[in-house]
Write a protein that holds these residues in place. Structure first.
Motif, PDB file in Angstrom:
ATOM      1  N   LYS A   1      39.420  32.361  43.039  1.00  0.00           N
ATOM      2  CA  LYS A   1      40.287  33.363  43.662  1.00  0.00           C
ATOM      3  C   LYS A   1      39.629  34.736  43.634  1.00  0.00           C
ATOM      4  N   LYS A   2      39.044  35.060  42.485  1.00  0.00           N
ATOM      5  CA  LYS A   2      38.378  36.351  42.360  1.00  0.00           C
ATOM      6  C   LYS A   2      37.217  36.450  43.343  1.00  0.00           C
TER       7      LYS A   2
ATOM      8  N   LYS B   1      38.546  36.909  46.770  1.00  0.00           N
ATOM      9  CA  LYS B   1      39.015  38.277  46.971  1.00  0.00           C
ATOM     10  C   LYS B   1      37.845  39.226  47.170  1.00  0.00           C
TER      11      LYS B   1
ATOM     12  N   ILE C   1      39.748  28.052  38.930  1.00  0.00           N
ATOM     13  CA  ILE C   1      40.630  28.463  40.022  1.00  0.00           C
ATOM     14  C   ILE C   1      40.686  29.992  40.085  1.00  0.00           C
ATOM     15  N   ASP C   2      40.842  30.621  38.910  1.00  0.00           N
ATOM     16  CA  ASP C   2      40.887  32.079  38.858  1.00  0.00           C
ATOM     17  C   ASP C   2      39.567  32.667  39.355  1.00  0.00           C
ATOM     18  N   LEU C   3      38.464  32.079  38.933  1.00  0.00           N
ATOM     19  CA  LEU C   3      37.161  32.564  39.386  1.00  0.00           C
ATOM     20  C   LEU C   3      37.033  32.419  40.900  1.00  0.00           C
TER      21      LEU C   3
ATOM     22  N   GLU D   1      41.824  26.151  35.206  1.00  0.00           N
ATOM     23  CA  GLU D   1      42.490  27.407  35.541  1.00  0.00           C
ATOM     24  C   GLU D   1      41.478  28.533  35.691  1.00  0.00           C
ATOM     25  N   ASP D   2      40.496  28.548  34.777  1.00  0.00           N
ATOM     26  CA  ASP D   2      39.453  29.560  34.871  1.00  0.00           C
ATOM     27  C   ASP D   2      38.679  29.416  36.180  1.00  0.00           C
TER      28      ASP D   2
END
Length: 194
Positions: free
Chosen positions: A165-166, A169, A161-163, A158-159
């Motif tokens: 995504k960040k 962005k 994936i979040d990274l 998840e981290d």
């Protein structure tokens, strides 16, 4: 059942001539009626008189290499029984009393052995229970470790994936910013030309 044991001393042997016999009883709480019934059961006839004396246990100490050992002797009840003229018993030859005493000792030994066996069985059961508990705890610990590992993996995913995504962005924002900067530069350049 009251354990009656003959007491043979010089004084008690003198009393045998007048049909008085002396016995000892470990159970202090029994009364004269119970003693009469027990003597009737053993000898087959009731005594004429029963007199009782309670001897309390005495404190005893012993000096040894290890130090002073303190203890207490058992208390007992002395029973002086007077039989009638026609009622004769011979303490030395009385097999019934000896059988009673022997059987009581045997029963006590069996009870003691049974208690020891029960204690050993309880110890074994406790050991088995401890082993089973240890196995259960180990299994639970192993399961907890596996679950923790899986949770960590999921968190890491998840981290990531979040990274990602960040980062995307930020990259998108950077691209837009760069585009705007290029547009502004072009506009500026165009203005300078004119």
């Amino acid at each position: 059942m009251i354990l009656i044991k003959p007491l043979i001393t010089e004084k008690s042997l003198k009393g045998e001539k007048s049909k008085c016999y002396t016995f000892t009883i470990r159970e202090i709480k029994c009364n004269k009626n119970q003693i009469k019934k027990e003597l009737n059961r053993i000898f087959g006839f009731y005594p004429k008189k029963v007199r009782t004396i309670i001897y309390s246990g005495k404190n005893k100490s012993k000096f040894t290499k290890k130090g002073v050992l303190c203890g207490r002797s058992r208390s007992f009840k002395k029973v002086i029984v007077e039989f009638g003229k026609n009622q004769n018993i011979d303490i030395d030859l009385n097999k019934e009393i000896k059988k009673e005493i022997f059987l009581n000792k045997k029963v006590k030994k069996e009870n003691d052995l049974n208690k020891e066996v029960k204690k050993e069985i309880k110890k074994e059961v406790k050991k088995e229970d401890k082993i089973d508990l240890n196995k259960k705890v180990r299994k639970e610990n192993d399961l907890n470790k596996e679950v923790k590992k899986e949770i960590k993996k999921e968190i890491k995913k998840e981290d990531k994936i979040d990274l990602n995504k960040k980062v995307r962005k930020e990259n998108d924002l950077n691209k837009e910013v760069k585009k705007e900067i290029k547009k502004e530069d072009k506009i500026d350049l165009n203005k300078k030309k004119y």
